[in-house]
Design a protein around this motif. Sequence first.
Motif, PDB file in Angstrom:
ATOM      1  N   GLY A  61       0.781  -1.227   0.000  1.00  0.00           N
ATOM      2  CA  GLY A  61       0.000   0.000   0.000  1.00  0.00           C
ATOM      3  C   GLY A  61       0.810   1.274   0.000  1.00  0.00           C
ATOM      4  N   LYS A  64      -0.087   3.647  -2.789  1.00  0.00           N
ATOM      5  CA  LYS A  64      -1.325   4.381  -2.494  1.00  0.00           C
ATOM      6  C   LYS A  64      -1.022   5.589  -1.607  1.00  0.00           C
ATOM      7  CE  LYS A  64      -5.879   4.293  -2.883  1.00  0.00           C
ATOM      8  NZ  LYS A  64      -6.577   4.257  -4.181  1.00  0.00           N
ATOM      9  N   ILE A  68      -1.587   9.653  -2.798  1.00  0.00           N
ATOM     10  CA  ILE A  68      -2.408  10.680  -2.151  1.00  0.00           C
ATOM     11  C   ILE A  68      -1.576  11.928  -1.854  1.00  0.00           C
ATOM     12  CG2 ILE A  68      -3.704  11.216  -0.051  1.00  0.00           C
ATOM     13  CD1 ILE A  68      -4.624   8.309  -0.035  1.00  0.00           C
ATOM     14  N   GLN A 111      -6.305   1.320  -9.639  1.00  0.00           N
ATOM     15  CA  GLN A 111      -5.918   2.583  -9.012  1.00  0.00           C
ATOM     16  C   GLN A 111      -5.925   3.728 -10.019  1.00  0.00           C
ATOM     17  OE1 GLN A 111      -2.596   2.694  -6.315  1.00  0.00           O
ATOM     18  NE2 GLN A 111      -2.707   0.524  -5.842  1.00  0.00           N
ATOM     19  N   SER A 183      -9.466  15.235  -4.191  1.00  0.00           N
ATOM     20  CA  SER A 183      -8.219  14.649  -3.692  1.00  0.00           C
ATOM     21  C   SER A 183      -7.080  15.651  -3.633  1.00  0.00           C
ATOM     22  CB  SER A 183      -7.809  13.468  -4.613  1.00  0.00           C
ATOM     23  OG  SER A 183      -8.855  12.533  -4.716  1.00  0.00           O
ATOM     24  N   ARG A 190      -5.012  10.727   5.918  1.00  0.00           N
ATOM     25  CA  ARG A 190      -5.779   9.968   4.927  1.00  0.00           C
ATOM     26  C   ARG A 190      -4.863   9.053   4.118  1.00  0.00           C
ATOM     27  NH1 ARG A 190      -7.744  10.969  -0.375  1.00  0.00           N
ATOM     28  NH2 ARG A 190      -6.748  13.008  -0.424  1.00  0.00           N
ATOM     29  N   ALA A 191      -3.642   9.508   3.864  1.00  0.00           N
ATOM     30  CA  ALA A 191      -2.690   8.685   3.124  1.00  0.00           C
ATOM     31  C   ALA A 191      -2.340   7.422   3.904  1.00  0.00           C
ATOM     32  CB  ALA A 191      -1.429   9.492   2.821  1.00  0.00           C
ATOM     33  N   ARG A 193      -4.213   6.010   6.209  1.00  0.00           N
ATOM     34  CA  ARG A 193      -5.414   5.174   6.277  1.00  0.00           C
ATOM     35  C   ARG A 193      -5.605   4.363   4.997  1.00  0.00           C
ATOM     36  NH1 ARG A 193      -8.647   8.891   7.330  1.00  0.00           N
ATOM     37  NH2 ARG A 193      -9.598   9.221   5.282  1.00  0.00           N
ATOM     38  N   GLU A 194      -5.400   5.033   3.853  1.00  0.00           N
ATOM     39  CA  GLU A 194      -5.533   4.336   2.564  1.00  0.00           C
ATOM     40  C   GLU A 194      -4.456   3.259   2.416  1.00  0.00           C
ATOM     41  OE1 GLU A 194      -7.718   4.533   0.219  1.00  0.00           O
ATOM     42  OE2 GLU A 194      -8.908   6.285   0.796  1.00  0.00           O
ATOM     43  N   GLU A 197      -5.506   0.268   4.546  1.00  0.00           N
ATOM     44  CA  GLU A 197      -6.631  -0.459   3.961  1.00  0.00           C
ATOM     45  C   GLU A 197      -6.190  -1.270   2.745  1.00  0.00           C
ATOM     46  OE1 GLU A 197      -9.574   2.458   3.117  1.00  0.00           O
ATOM     47  OE2 GLU A 197     -10.149   2.758   5.228  1.00  0.00           O
ATOM     48  N   THR A 198      -5.278  -0.718   1.958  1.00  0.00           N
ATOM     49  CA  THR A 198      -4.770  -1.443   0.791  1.00  0.00           C
ATOM     50  C   THR A 198      -4.008  -2.691   1.212  1.00  0.00           C
ATOM     51  OG1 THR A 198      -4.583   0.621  -0.461  1.00  0.00           O
ATOM     52  CG2 THR A 198      -3.329  -1.264  -1.267  1.00  0.00           C
TER      53      THR A 198
END
Length: 403
Positions: A61, A64, A68, A111, A183, A190-191, A193-194, A197-198
């Motif tokens: 991740g 990702k 961000i 993505q 975005s 947020r970066a 968190r993403e 999650e990835t």
Amino acid sequence: MKQILKTIIYSGVTIFLTISLIRFPDQALEAGIRGLNMWWEVVFPSLLPFFITAELLLAFGVVKFIGILFEPIMRPLFNVPGSGSFVWMMGMASGYPTGAKITVRLREEEQITKIEAERLVSFTNNSSPLFIFGAISAGFFHDLKLGTLLAFCHYASNALVGICMRFYRRSESKLEQRNSRDSYNFSILRAFREMHETRMKDDKPLGEILGDAVLNSIKTLVMIGGFIILFSVLIKLLYLLGISPAIASIGNQFLSLFGLPDNLALPFLSGLFEITIGANMISQAATDTLLQQAVVISFILGFNGLSIHAQVASILAKTDIRYFPYFIARLLHGTIAVVMTVILYKPLYVDRHTLEMHEIPVTQEVIHGNIWLTIFHYLKDFGPMITICFIGIGAIILYKRKK
């Protein structure tokens, strides 16, 4: 009717190649060995770490996370997601076809959209500093300052190509532009968190992720090696059959329009097929000034050569990403690089020589003072050993999984 015509052309070309190989077996073998040496000494060991690293960063991740953070930069400049910054940096550091390989992985993971992928692959496939400084400037021309001129023109013109490609199919991407406006806000939280999650979406154990990264990278590099060997043999056969000289004689008139000598026609044609062979031939051609050689090399570096085109097309074939935008972007890259080379030849090359009175010979002291030359010479010594070891590791992983 169209399919029948394709069948006749494909079978005719294959039969022609087969007869040519039977006619010139010794020369074909020599050319194949030259391509193989290039692959296992430099290409495989230099690209493998980047391919494996890219696979791991995607799986964990991190891409990702980077995407961000860099969205506010990449979207206004190139109209691609922030994750495109990772593709651009990796492609610039490791060389072609890394950009296409990582772009395909981003597309497979959804993505990026199809149009974004076509924009991204158009300007993230460029030559590596290792090739420009190590192989061309030091290995072929024995002039390190030439590498500075070629590298600056190559990367700067590629960035301009990316800016031009931001307008590609812009009317068809209204949805992505609307989503991207949300975005633009910079948010490390947020970066993270993403990224988390990835990583959680891929529940494979660490060992399997590492194994997949190694296997996927080796498969791609074996395919690249096949294309390098094929085009090395093809260039030799076309020369032996008199096809290359015949085409070069026609190209003489094209080069004369730009004030380039006739003896650059055959090296230029060879470079359009395979960059390394063409660049070596260009360095050996007699010209009035070095600028003429630099202009031709800048174009083939930007165009990438048909060998790289075949590699990229093969990588893109398993996705919905179209090859044609990449082809047009390569022509644009070569053209812009030529213009920049002509403009910057005096300030970046001639003036530097005037200040230092003479060019620096490529001695051992210079090699150890330049990181790219050091890496290039170490690869020539230890590259084959690295290649054999990792192919063996890949075979062991495949054997254990099948067992």
